[in-house]
Design a protein around this motif. Structure first.
Motif, PDB file in Angstrom:
ATOM      1  N   SER A   1       0.867  -1.265   0.047  1.00 41.54           N
ATOM      2  CA  SER A   1      -0.047  -0.046  -0.035  1.00 41.54           C
ATOM      3  C   SER A   1       0.867   1.314  -0.086  1.00 41.54           C
ATOM      4  O   SER A   1       2.107   1.187   0.607  1.00 41.54           O
ATOM      5  CB  SER A   1      -0.911  -0.051   1.180  1.00 41.54           C
ATOM      6  N   THR A   2       0.589   2.252  -0.600  1.00 47.84           N
ATOM      7  CA  THR A   2       1.264   3.714  -0.745  1.00 47.84           C
ATOM      8  C   THR A   2       0.097   4.778  -0.550  1.00 47.84           C
ATOM      9  O   THR A   2      -0.799   4.686  -0.824  1.00 47.84           O
ATOM     10  CB  THR A   2       2.106   3.426  -2.000  1.00 47.84           C
ATOM     11  N   LEU A   3       0.875   6.013  -0.387  1.00 48.95           N
ATOM     12  CA  LEU A   3      -0.135   7.089  -0.443  1.00 48.95           C
ATOM     13  C   LEU A   3      -0.445   7.374  -1.902  1.00 48.95           C
ATOM     14  O   LEU A   3      -0.148   7.290  -2.861  1.00 48.95           O
ATOM     15  CB  LEU A   3       0.789   8.305   0.087  1.00 48.95           C
ATOM     16  N   PRO A   4      -1.601   8.028  -1.767  1.00 47.00           N
ATOM     17  CA  PRO A   4      -2.561   8.285  -2.964  1.00 47.00           C
ATOM     18  C   PRO A   4      -2.098   9.513  -3.780  1.00 47.00           C
ATOM     19  O   PRO A   4      -2.528  10.447  -3.876  1.00 47.00           O
ATOM     20  CB  PRO A   4      -4.031   8.500  -2.479  1.00 47.00           C
ATOM     21  N   LEU A   5      -0.834   9.325  -4.543  1.00 50.76           N
ATOM     22  CA  LEU A   5      -0.025  10.412  -5.266  1.00 50.76           C
ATOM     23  C   LEU A   5       0.607  11.210  -4.224  1.00 50.76           C
ATOM     24  O   LEU A   5       1.705  11.492  -4.204  1.00 50.76           O
ATOM     25  CB  LEU A   5      -0.953  10.908  -6.388  1.00 50.76           C
ATOM     26  N   GLY A   6      -0.201  12.277  -3.571  1.00 46.82           N
ATOM     27  CA  GLY A   6       0.442  13.146  -2.660  1.00 46.82           C
ATOM     28  C   GLY A   6      -0.806  14.157  -2.121  1.00 46.82           C
ATOM     29  O   GLY A   6      -1.973  13.983  -2.168  1.00 46.82           O
ATOM     30  N   TRP A   7      -0.451  14.771  -1.271  1.00 49.07           N
ATOM     31  CA  TRP A   7      -1.218  15.866  -0.335  1.00 49.07           C
ATOM     32  C   TRP A   7      -1.635  16.926  -1.417  1.00 49.07           C
ATOM     33  O   TRP A   7      -0.959  17.179  -2.334  1.00 49.07           O
ATOM     34  CB  TRP A   7      -0.304  16.773   0.714  1.00 49.07           C
ATOM     35  N   ARG A   8      -2.898  17.163  -1.303  1.00 48.94           N
ATOM     36  CA  ARG A   8      -3.485  17.868  -2.419  1.00 48.94           C
ATOM     37  C   ARG A   8      -2.813  19.466  -2.594  1.00 48.94           C
ATOM     38  O   ARG A   8      -2.809  19.858  -3.675  1.00 48.94           O
ATOM     39  CB  ARG A   8      -4.962  18.215  -2.194  1.00 48.94           C
ATOM     40  N   GLU A   9      -2.344  20.063  -1.411  1.00 46.46           N
ATOM     41  CA  GLU A   9      -2.028  21.447  -1.528  1.00 46.46           C
ATOM     42  C   GLU A   9      -0.735  21.339  -2.343  1.00 46.46           C
ATOM     43  O   GLU A   9       0.220  20.829  -2.054  1.00 46.46           O
ATOM     44  CB  GLU A   9      -1.976  21.837  -0.135  1.00 46.46           C
ATOM     45  N   GLY A  10      -0.526  22.474  -3.185  1.00 45.86           N
ATOM     46  CA  GLY A  10       0.678  22.556  -4.151  1.00 45.86           C
ATOM     47  C   GLY A  10       0.476  21.543  -5.338  1.00 45.86           C
ATOM     48  O   GLY A  10       1.584  21.559  -5.825  1.00 45.86           O
TER      49      GLY A  10
END
Length: 378
Positions: free
Chosen positions: A134-143
């Motif tokens: 499992s991995t993070l869903p691409l990245g945090w939305r800000e930026g």
């Protein structure tokens, strides 16, 4: 722990080791001795699954990987899945948004995940050919912008090719599972389908985290149907439960929320406002007026899955039914992920209490799967 679905499929049930702090592979091995082996003994099962979290710096020690494999065999433990979401320092005094870096538009994330895939290929039991990460869903939305999106999708496509090469070299098939999470670029199942639908479907799918699903007020049956229609596989599921506060604006609700307002992890909050899901990125923001507080709040705080009071356990049960209650399982990797034991005010903080708590969560999950028709093996 192994179970057999009614259709004959082998199901793997584990708990995630990100509840235990360990910065290197020898540290992981020590935690297996200290906790996981005792959980296995308490459950009295011949083999217990453990979903390992391995920090990025630990992957450099090839000799330690061999020692870890020996430790797993000696303690009658097995690994079929890894949690590759946190990159490092998951047990730092403050984690918060640091857990989302590096993201998938950064090369370090792909290299880390590739290292995990190579490690998992070594650790998989001889009679198991498929593993999951499992991995993070691409990245945090800000930026996040179009350039980051394009770079992330290219990195995933490149990794898919490398996963195919690992299978050709080892005979072990490792698949990647993006884990939608509130506040991220991909926070819902619909967004996951939009992002990765058609992108290397044999290698890249979704990790369905039941806590995250509930926090976003997503219906598990609808989510499962959408993934099927989009040809997005459920590579693994994280058996998890969120904090539910029916009346957050009352004194009782505020008192309950105060018990979970801690500074280490990010605790996104969601409320349905005029049939629309509104939210804040952390619990203090919500408490300071970021949400109306007129309807139920769901808080991204992983609470023990066997606890029914003020939790989304009903939604978790519905998720398990959607995944394992049909004629065939929609995933075979079930990982209990309650990493917050150390920051829960009322949770036991001694070794014996944690072992009992983890065993209780696995018992509850096993019993739910058995009620859905699965049979415990061994």
């Amino acid at each position: 722990m192994r179970l057999r679905h009614a259709d004959g499929s082998l199901l793997h049930l584990a708990y995630c080791s990100n509840v235990h702090p360990a910065d290197d592979l020898d540290g992981v091995a020590a935690q297996l001795e200290r906790y996981t082996a005792r959980v296995r003994a308490k459950l009295d099962v011949p083999v217990l699954g453990i979903g390992l979290w391995v920090a990025a710096p630990a992957l450099a020690d090839a000799a330690a990987a061999d020692r870890l494999a020996s430790q797993l065999a000696r303690l009658s433990l097995e690994v079929v899945t890894l949690n590759g979401f946190p990159y490092k320092a998951f047990h730092a005094p403050v984690v918060k948004r640091d857990v989302y870096w590096p993201h998938w538009a950064q090369e370090d994330r792909r290299q880390y995940t590739l290292g995990l895939a190579r490690l998992l290929a070594k650790l998989l039991p001889d009679d198991v050919v498929e593993g999951s990460i499992s991995t993070l869903p691409l990245g945090w939305r800000e930026g996040w912008d179009d350039a980051a999106q394009d770079a992330a999708l290219r990195a995933l496509a490149d990794l898919a090719v490398e996963l195919e090469e690992i299978e050709a070299a080892t005979g072990k098939r490792i698949r990647l599972a993006l884990e939608p999470e509130p506040g991220c670029t991909v926070e819902t199942i619909a967004q996951a389908c939009d992002a990765i639908g058609g992108l290397a479907p044999d290698w890249i799918g979704v990790c369905l985290d039941a806590c995250h699903l509930a926090v976003q007020f997503e219906d598990p049956v609808e989510a499962v149907a959408l993934m099927a229609a989009s040809d997005v596989a459920i590579v693994k599921t994280q058996v998890s439960s969120a904090l539910r506060v029916p009346s957050p604006g009352t004194a009782e609700g505020r008192e309950l929320l105060a018990r979970f307002n801690e500074p280490k992890f990010l605790h996104q909050v969601r409320e349905c406002v005029n049939s629309h899901v509104e939210g804040t990125d952390d619990l203090p923001e919500a408490l300071e007026g970021g949400l109306p507080g007129e309807r139920e709040w769901r808080v991204h705080f992983h609470v023990p899955v066997n606890s029914a009071e003020h939790t989304t356990q009903d939604e978790l049960s519905a998720t398990l039914a959607a995944l394992a209650g049909g004629t065939a399982p929609l995933t075979r990797h079930f990982e209990v992920e309650t990493y917050t034991w150390s920051v829960m005010r009322d949770a036991p903080q001694d070794d014996e209490g944690l072992v009992a708590g983890l065993a209780g969560e696995l018992e509850w999950t096993r019993d739910r799967l058995v009620a859905l028709g699965a049979e415990v093996l061994g």
